[in-house]
Every structure is written in structure tokens, then in C-alpha cells.
Design a protein around this motif. Sequence first.
Motif, PDB file in Angstrom:
ATOM      1  N   THR A 267       0.993  -1.148  -0.205  1.00 23.22           N
ATOM      2  CA  THR A 267       0.001   0.062   0.135  1.00 23.22           C
ATOM      3  C   THR A 267       0.701   1.334   0.029  1.00 23.22           C
ATOM      4  OG1 THR A 267      -1.781  -1.175   1.236  1.00 23.22           O
ATOM      5  CG2 THR A 267      -1.894   1.197   1.044  1.00 23.22           C
ATOM      6  N   PRO A 270       3.176   2.851  -3.809  1.00 28.12           N
ATOM      7  CA  PRO A 270       2.668   3.839  -5.005  1.00 28.12           C
ATOM      8  C   PRO A 270       2.975   5.146  -4.356  1.00 28.12           C
ATOM      9  CG  PRO A 270       0.813   2.710  -3.922  1.00 28.12           C
ATOM     10  CD  PRO A 270       2.009   2.019  -3.726  1.00 28.12           C
ATOM     11  N   ILE A 271       2.563   5.291  -2.841  1.00 32.50           N
ATOM     12  CA  ILE A 271       2.950   6.656  -2.162  1.00 32.50           C
ATOM     13  C   ILE A 271       4.333   6.895  -2.254  1.00 32.50           C
ATOM     14  CG2 ILE A 271       2.544   8.117  -0.067  1.00 32.50           C
ATOM     15  CD1 ILE A 271       0.508   5.736   0.741  1.00 32.50           C
ATOM     16  N   ARG A 274       5.577   7.937  -6.022  1.00 34.39           N
ATOM     17  CA  ARG A 274       5.051   9.111  -6.668  1.00 34.39           C
ATOM     18  C   ARG A 274       4.969  10.304  -5.783  1.00 34.39           C
ATOM     19  NH1 ARG A 274      -0.942   7.653  -9.166  1.00 34.39           N
ATOM     20  NH2 ARG A 274      -0.256   5.412  -9.977  1.00 34.39           N
ATOM     21  N   THR A 277       1.214  13.018  -3.872  1.00 36.80           N
ATOM     22  CA  THR A 277       0.567  13.930  -4.937  1.00 36.80           C
ATOM     23  C   THR A 277      -0.844  13.536  -5.169  1.00 36.80           C
ATOM     24  OG1 THR A 277       1.280  12.269  -6.584  1.00 36.80           O
ATOM     25  CG2 THR A 277       2.867  14.232  -6.050  1.00 36.80           C
ATOM     26  N   ASP A 279      -2.492  12.743  -7.673  1.00 37.23           N
ATOM     27  CA  ASP A 279      -2.773  11.704  -8.953  1.00 37.23           C
ATOM     28  C   ASP A 279      -2.764  10.305  -8.211  1.00 37.23           C
ATOM     29  OD1 ASP A 279      -0.012  11.393  -8.355  1.00 37.23           O
ATOM     30  OD2 ASP A 279       0.405  11.635 -10.395  1.00 37.23           O
ATOM     31  N   LEU A 280      -2.417  10.076  -6.812  1.00 35.11           N
ATOM     32  CA  LEU A 280      -2.682   9.039  -6.074  1.00 35.11           C
ATOM     33  C   LEU A 280      -4.118   8.667  -6.106  1.00 35.11           C
ATOM     34  CD1 LEU A 280      -0.094   9.467  -2.948  1.00 35.11           C
ATOM     35  CD2 LEU A 280      -0.044   7.621  -4.793  1.00 35.11           C
ATOM     36  N   PHE A 281      -5.088   9.664  -6.108  1.00 35.53           N
ATOM     37  CA  PHE A 281      -6.273   9.415  -5.890  1.00 35.53           C
ATOM     38  C   PHE A 281      -7.149   9.513  -7.062  1.00 35.53           C
ATOM     39  CE2 PHE A 281      -3.736  11.048  -2.042  1.00 35.53           C
ATOM     40  CZ  PHE A 281      -4.530  10.149  -1.305  1.00 35.53           C
ATOM     41  N   PHE A 389      -8.938   5.410  -3.839  1.00 34.82           N
ATOM     42  CA  PHE A 389      -7.503   4.852  -3.391  1.00 34.82           C
ATOM     43  C   PHE A 389      -7.723   3.549  -2.818  1.00 34.82           C
ATOM     44  CE2 PHE A 389      -3.843   3.847  -1.087  1.00 34.82           C
ATOM     45  CZ  PHE A 389      -2.881   4.615  -1.566  1.00 34.82           C
ATOM     46  N   ALA A 411      -3.860   4.628   3.874  1.00 31.72           N
ATOM     47  CA  ALA A 411      -4.429   5.592   2.849  1.00 31.72           C
ATOM     48  C   ALA A 411      -5.027   6.914   3.178  1.00 31.72           C
ATOM     49  CB  ALA A 411      -5.613   4.802   2.075  1.00 31.72           C
ATOM     50  N   ALA A 414      -1.889   9.147   3.846  1.00 29.83           N
ATOM     51  CA  ALA A 414      -1.522   9.935   2.665  1.00 29.83           C
ATOM     52  C   ALA A 414      -2.349  10.737   2.099  1.00 29.83           C
ATOM     53  CB  ALA A 414      -1.437   8.691   1.421  1.00 29.83           C
ATOM     54  N   THR A 418      -1.429  14.653   1.681  1.00 31.51           N
ATOM     55  CA  THR A 418      -1.699  15.423   0.312  1.00 31.51           C
ATOM     56  C   THR A 418      -2.536  16.449   0.278  1.00 31.51           C
ATOM     57  OG1 THR A 418      -1.323  12.930  -0.656  1.00 31.51           O
ATOM     58  CG2 THR A 418      -2.440  14.644  -1.943  1.00 31.51           C
TER      59      THR A 418
END
Length: 609
Positions: A267, A270-271, A274, A277, A279-281, A389, A411, A414, A418
Motif C-alpha cells: 500500500t 505507490p505513495i 509518486r 501527490t 494523482d494518487l487518488f 484510493f 491511505a 497519505a 496530500t
Amino acid sequence: MCGIVGALARRDIVPILIDGLKRLEYRGYDSAGVAVLDSGQLKRVRSTGRVSELAREVAATGLTGTLGIAHTRWATHGVPSVRNAHPHQSSNEMVVVHNGIIENHEFLRQFLQAQNYIFESDTDTEVIAHLVHFHGRQEPDLGRAFRTALGQLEGAYSIALISRSYPDLLLAARKGSPLLLGLGEGETFLASDAAALIAHTRRMLYLEDGDVVEITPAGYRVMTLQGEPLNRQERISHLSPETAELGLYDHYMQKEIAEQPRALTDTVEPILARGFTPDLFGVGAQACFSGVRNVLLLACGTSYHAALVACYWVEAIARMPCRAEIASEYRYRTSVPDPETLVITISQSGETADTLAALKHAQSLGMHHSLAICNVPESSLVRQSTLSFLTRAGMEIGVASTKAFTTQLVALFALAVTLAKTRQVLTEGAEAAYFDALRRLPNKVQHVLNLEPQLRLWAERFCRKQHALFLGRGAHYPIALEGSLKLKEISYIHAEAYAAGELKHGPLALVDAEMPVVAVAPNDDLLEKLKSNLQEVRARGGELYVLADNDSHFSPSEGIHVIRLPDHEGILSPVVHVVPLQLLAYHTACLRGADVDKPRNLAKSVTVE
């Protein structure tokens, strides 16, 4: 909450139906049944035992067939019994299985009884079979008769139906309760969960609300209630059959607790790749996050506890007003909508009926900025939200959520960071510290898992108790709530959780030598106040069980038991502190002889109100 499996193929589908039911056992059930068209006759076998018992009865009857449906039932209308188990039939002509609740079943029952239909069960489902049969007497096309009957049903449902007179037809419909097709070569399957079919196909087609489907040897047709054709996109499921295997563990809950370092790593990946940001969502998150000014979190059960922790994080890190509401309560009260609210829904399955309904209610009030935190990419919640997410917990089978909860927290953390970055209230130093904390988190959790023998010793004391109190402060109060929930749902010990400062406002009256008190004691700004609260417990003869950070200077003494966790993990400490509470509940339940993975009266995916 219940499970549906259906199949139409050129081979014997009875083993497929039984295997599918076994893979859906994690959803919770109290009876099971199967019906197939065998040599031109509809044959049923039903049982109030486990699916393994149903399988033995099916084998004893020699049941075979190329068309059939099967079901695991979690009782809503009528006690668990063979007579109330699905499939239900009408006039030896057709059988039906159903998830959900038919709200106008009493009116329909009275109408059908006036037409001389005799009811054999106490369920709402049986009215469906009789109603389709009633319309089938006047309509030669069973598909049209089925859709006519659906038009009279009020409530939520997923339905599958077969008829003795139509040996090459499987009918199904969905309204508010999940249902999907599995597509094979020359065969088509039906299920309420992809897990039931993954051993036979990865090609899935997820039905939408209001969809009706007719399955024949030639394939399938999806249509509206009026019979108008619909196109639904085929998807490839990434579930692996191996994820449902128990392996060397005694229970799925034990396996899933142990899988948390890997689930957290997946999990977090990707955080870290990237950064924090938008675009994670999803597409459009940048504009959404820039435009919203407050946050509303909607969830149920364990996911609601994750939402409560997130409130502390969003307000502390992003400096935005934030509130969490129980989804089942939110839509039944008068609230003041704000179109600049980010509505966040949290659900492991993405099919939680109350959470889905709460999201629709918020959207109906004009709050269209929505974000789903979910573990299932194809779920209804993800499809109905503008952003999402996906936690990477992997398939979670144990009813008591563990790895889904800790990945939800990651999640939500993050998201909080963000939002802070988008609002330009995040310093570079703080961002770097949050990155480091996420990197360390899987190893910290593994450190806690290594303390399992000590928690097993605590469980030997807890297993003889009938009540327990859990205490926490700040963001760890929701962790106390989660620890309390875990203990009660799988060990059946009555447990309550309180913000520690509330102890003297009533709950202290319960404390005596027979009431164990569990304290979540991180080395944070509230530690000294928590210590004062715990002295109140000891002064009344209470037995304390303290989960303390290694650097919090708690020492065991008479009536005070201490397990030392790693050094304080700062703002992500709630993720670390919940793991020993999961282990405590698990081992306590095992010692009490409880069915850990299938606790009584509960289901994994709560798809009814």
C-alpha cells in the motif's frame, strides 16, 4: 452478507457450485443450499450446517446437472433452519436464491396467498419465486415474467432463478446488492463475489443497479427492467486463488494479521514512488482538493474507527475541518450540506450497503466531491465515487478485519498529507519526516508481531473474563475502540472502550479486580495525563494491561502488566498500536474455543441495512 453462485455449462456444475460456496464462507452464513436441473427435474439440497456438511449431503444424493444455483444465507427474515434456507421454490416449477431484503414482502405474501400459493418458509425471498411463477402462468416468456415480477419488488436484491421448463436459461438481476458474471469458454457463471469464481475464470462482468441478465448456452444478454439491451464492460480480475488458501496457519485471521507488513509495504509503495501527490487518488484530484474546504468521512464498524483516526490527522496535518459519521446514521438525520465538502467513504469490500446509501444521500444533497478508500477495485463504492484510493491488503477472509484496517489508515494518512501539500501548509521537513515514517512502518509492525508470545500469555488471563475495558487518548482512542470491537466480535467477551479522560465520568464504577483494563499508552503529549487516568484504575483494584512504547518508561508492578512496543512512531503510532490488540483478541478467542473466522451472528460483507 449472503453468497450466490450460479452456472450454466456443458459439464456437471455441482462441484463448481459447492466450491463457490466454500470460497464465499468468509462472508458469514447460517445455512446453505443448492438446486440443479437434474434429468428434467429440479432437485434441492439444503442444510443448516457448514458448506462441508452440505457437500456431504449433495454427494450422498448423487446430484448432477448442467444448470444450477446455490446460496449461503445469513438470516434476516426467519430463524436459521432448513425450511428457511435457500434456494426457495414455487410449485416444483422454479427455484430462486436472493441476497438483500424485499421490503414489501408482507404485502406480496398476502396477495399471493389470495392466489392460493402456499408458503413453506418465513422468508421474504419465497415471495419472489411465487411471484415469478404467478406471472409465468400468464406470460409464455419467462424472461418477461421475471422482469414483471422484479418491477413489483421494493428493497435491495441480487437474485438468480432457474425453471424446470427452461433447461437452458439462468435469470438474474441486481438492485443494490452485488452480482457479477464469470465468463468461460462455452459456459457462464454467476456470483455475488469474484472470489467464488476465480478458480474457473478471471473474466468478469460486473452488473450495475437495475441490470437484468439472461444467460443461455449462447452467452448472456444484459438489459433494463423494460428489456432494453445494455452494454457492460468485461474486466479481468486480479484476484489469485492462492490468496484464499489457509496455508500453514490455523485461521485466516491469524494469517491476515501476519500478512500486515506485506500489505502495508504494497500500500505504501505507490505513495513512496509518486510522493504525496493528488494523482494518487485519481484524475481530477488536484482540482478537487484545491476546491474543497472541509472533509466528511462515512463508514461503518472497523472502517468507522479508521475514519475517527483520520479526523485527527486531517485537522492536525491539513488544518481542515473534518468529521466522521456512522454511515447508517448519517442519511437518517437532518444535516447541513456544503458543496465544498470532500465526502470520503471507507469500506473493505466496497459493497457495504449503509456506506453506499450514505454516499448516494450525500451526493443527492449536492456534495459531489467523493473519494472511496477501498480494497476491491471493481466494487460499487469505487464505481460510484469520482476519486478512489485502492488499499492493497489482498483478499481478506476473516470476518474480523485486520490488514484491511491498517492499510485504510495508511491511505487516510497519505490523503491528509496530500491535502496539506495541496493547501500549501506542509513544510518540506514535515513531508520528509512523513516519508520516513511510512518507510519504517512495515518493519515496526513486524516488530510488534514478534511479541505474539507475550500477548498469548495475556490471552490466558483474558479468556476467563466476561468483561473488559479499553482506554486510549487522542488518535489512540479510536484504536481502543477497535481493540474493544475485535475482542467482543470473536471471543464474545463484553468489552467497551473510552477516551481515558472520561473514565471518572461514569465507567470507573465498573472497575474492580475482575475487570481487566487495557491501556494504549504511546509516548506522546498525552502520556502523563493517561498515567494519571490509569492510577485511578489501580486505586480501585483494577488490573491494568498496558501497551507502552519502549521509550514511555512504563514499568510492570503489582496489578500492572506491560508489553513494550518499539519506540514511539509519532503520528503513525495508531497503526502500530492496533496490531497487539488484534493478537490479543485472536488468542483469547482461540483459548475460548470460538470459531475465529466465522463469529456467530456476523458476516464479512454487510450488504443489507
